[in-house]
Design an enzyme around this catalytic site. Structure first.
Site, mmCIF file in Angstrom:
data_model
loop_
_atom_site.group_PDB
_atom_site.id
_atom_site.type_symbol
_atom_site.label_atom_id
_atom_site.label_comp_id
_atom_site.label_asym_id
_atom_site.label_seq_id
_atom_site.Cartn_x
_atom_site.Cartn_y
_atom_site.Cartn_z
ATOM 1 N N SER A 105 15.225 82.884 15.865
ATOM 2 C CA SER A 105 16.045 83.669 14.939
ATOM 3 C C SER A 105 17.443 84.035 15.392
ATOM 4 O O SER A 105 18.242 84.484 14.577
ATOM 5 C CB SER A 105 15.312 84.947 14.561
ATOM 6 N N SER B 52 15.831 84.457 11.338
ATOM 7 C CA SER B 52 15.883 85.648 10.527
ATOM 8 C C SER B 52 17.182 86.435 10.676
ATOM 9 O O SER B 52 17.483 87.272 9.824
ATOM 10 C CB SER B 52 14.719 86.579 10.883
ATOM 11 N N LYS C 265 21.687 94.169 13.960
ATOM 12 C CA LYS C 265 20.655 93.634 13.075
ATOM 13 C C LYS C 265 19.807 94.812 12.604
ATOM 14 O O LYS C 265 19.506 95.718 13.405
ATOM 15 C CB LYS C 265 19.798 92.611 13.843
HETATM 16 N N1 GLN Z 1 11.321 81.260 11.730
HETATM 17 C C1 GLN Z 1 10.386 81.810 12.655
HETATM 18 C C2 GLN Z 1 9.416 82.684 11.926
HETATM 19 O O1 GLN Z 1 9.543 82.847 10.748
HETATM 20 C C3 GLN Z 1 11.095 82.569 13.742
HETATM 21 C C4 GLN Z 1 11.612 83.877 13.303
HETATM 22 C C5 GLN Z 1 12.174 84.688 14.420
HETATM 23 O O2 GLN Z 1 12.571 84.168 15.454
HETATM 24 N N2 GLN Z 1 12.174 85.996 14.226
HETATM 25 O O3 GLN Z 1 8.517 83.226 12.526
#
Ligand code: GLN
Length: 489
Positions: free
Chosen positions: A174, A150, A75
């Site tokens: 995410s 994400s 990632k």
């Molecule tokens: N969707 C959540 C956010 O936007 C979680 C994102 C994540 O786990 N990095 O904060």
């Protein structure tokens, strides 16, 4: 070659059926062929081929490490020495990391071959991978649908078989949410299990890196290489790393599974509820006992998370000031202009929204009302899990309320987007481990495309071995994890 498991590939490499260089070329060619998915921000072809050559030498010399010579991808939140580390942001579009994240270092040592860096929501903020500076990542099951976020690029790389397995990070879902949307297996480990050193910070008390792969067995092999104490990360926990593959075949007779009523009520789409009921029946057949639970604080998780995560991000992202590294605006007239324009031009809309919310929640006068209150409720949520996990071995739940939705469908309504994480966020607030596994393929509407459905299994602290065992047993009697999107077989 791309449909084989890590163990099968390791075997093929050792029996000289193919070399790591050949395997790497095969995956690089697939990556090129399926460029339209937009899973990668950077493909590091030359570095990958060099690493593959080195892995072939290791293997020829008798190295038995399972990941040696296996094509993986990182990632783009993990710092990679000499390679752009963008975090999905214009702010870091010109940032070449001067060092490797611990996770990158560990996977390099294990002999894994990095193919490149994976697309993601900007600074890991998002649930659909529509917030990336590099554009939306498409879902291989239906290219008009989102990949989830994400770690959208990560999930798509595995689902479309552009890499054997990959890394992701999970602050509020995410790893698990994109895994569910793309039909792969993703594990968010216990907070502190995997080092955060060199992983660009979003909300430090919630962020955790973890493996994303096709099966629980592959995820176990990848986690083995990622996990462990790291003195460079002050929140890393010095807890022994067990052999994650050793207990995969433990029978599940007598396993107590809790189902919290709050996770199966309104909001959950009908097709997901049906697929999960089937999955839970499969566990019954494997000998598990199902226990109904009530966890009343779960419904508070989303507001609590968005106060805490935003507060932490507003502080973490203050380092991007246009001075030290990252984006700098053209011709600043003075220091204030440098700061404001660099940040104004370098950050995307969602990141700015979070910084504003967080700064507000932390400001004098509001701190007690928002941040402190949220921290208190966070404790109540942890206690709720503690009580539940005293009665059962694991908790099962949906990962997402719906299947992957259409690109652009929720971008205008941030609250709708935040609700996507209804079932994943509380787990980060409590710091617990949880895995998402493919548990069905179904359409939300009559005549719609059947899309992957995920089942979430939540365990107590440091029970990754048990979660992987429970997931693996299910994958021995079902084949959801082996289904492939049309055109990517
Ligand atoms: N969707 C959540 C956010 O936007 C979680 C994102 C994540 O786990 N990095 O904060």
């Amino acid at each position: 070659m791309h449909t084989k498991t890590i163990k099968e590939l390791a075997q093929g490499l050792r029996s000289r059926e193919f070399s790591s260089v050949e395997l790497t070329r095969h995956f690089l060619a697939r990556t090129e062929q399926h460029k339209d998915l937009n899973a990668f921000v950077t493909v590091t072809e030359d570095l990958a081929l060099q690493a593959a050559e080195a892995a072939d030498v290791r293997i020829a010399n008798g190295d038995t490490a399972l990941l040696a010579g296996i094509p993986i991808a990182q990632k783009d939140i993990f710092c990679t020495l000499g390679v752009k580390t963008s975090c999905g942001s214009k702010m870091l579009d010109n940032f070449i990391a001067p060092y490797n994240a611990t996770v990158v270092e560990k996977l390099n040592e294990a002999g894994a071959v990095m193919l490149g860096k994976l697309n993601m929501d900007e600074f890991a903020m998002g649930s659909s991978n529509e917030n990336s500076y590099y554009g939306v990542v498409k879902n291989p099951w239906d290219k008009s649908a989102v990949s989830g976020g994400s770690s959208g690029g990560s999930a798509v790389a595995v689902a479309a078989k552009l890499a054997v397995c990959v890394t992701g990070t999970d602050t509020g879902g995410s790893i698990r949410q994109p895994a569910a949307f793309c039909g792969i297996t993703g594990l968010k480990p216990t907070y502190g299990r995997v080092s955060r050193y060199g992983m660009v910070a979003y909300a430090s008390s919630l962020d955790q890196g973890g493996p994303m792969a096709r099966s629980a067995e592959d995820a176990a092999i990848l986690l083995q290489a990622m996990a462990g104490f790291d003195e460079k990360d002050s929140t890393s926990v010095d807890h022994p790393v067990p052999d994650y593959t050793a207990s995969l075949n433990q029978p599940l007779a007598g396993l107590k599974i809790g189902l919290p009523a709050e996770f199966f009520g309104t909001g959950l789409s009908h097709n997901i509820a049906t697929d999960l009921a089937n999955a839970i029946n499969e566990y019954r057949r494997l000998g598990a006992e199902i226990i109904d639970l009530s966890m009343p604080t779960l419904k508070l998780a989303i507001p609590v998370y968005y106060v805490i995560a935003s507060a932490e991000c507003s502080s973490n992202l203050s380092r991007f000031d246009g001075v030290r590294y990252g984006y700098r605006c053209e011709n600043p007239v003075d220091l204030t202009d440098l700061y404001t324009r660099s940040r104004g031009e370098g950050f995307g809309k969602e990141v700015k929204r979070r910084i504003l919310m967080g700064t507000y929640a932390l400001s004098a006068g509001y701190y007690d009302a928002y941040y402190l209150k949220a921290q208190k409720i966070r404790r109540l949520i942890s206690d709720d899990f503690k009580n539940a996990l005293a009665q059962v071995d694991v908790i099962m739940s949906p990962v997402t309320p719906t299947n992957a939705f259409g690109i652009g469908e929720k971008t205008t309504d941030p609250i709708q987007m935040y609700l996507e994480d209804l079932y994943t966020i509380a787990i980060n607030l409590a710091g617990l481990p949880a895995i998402s596994i493919p548990a069905g393929l179904s359409a939300a509407k009559e005549g719609g495309i059947a899309m992957p459905v995920g089942l979430q299994i939540i365990g107590n602290y440091f029970t990754e071995t048990k979660l992987l065992n429970i997931a693996h047993q299910y994958q021995q009697v079902t084949d959801w994890h082996q289904r492939m999107p049309y055109g990517f077989e």
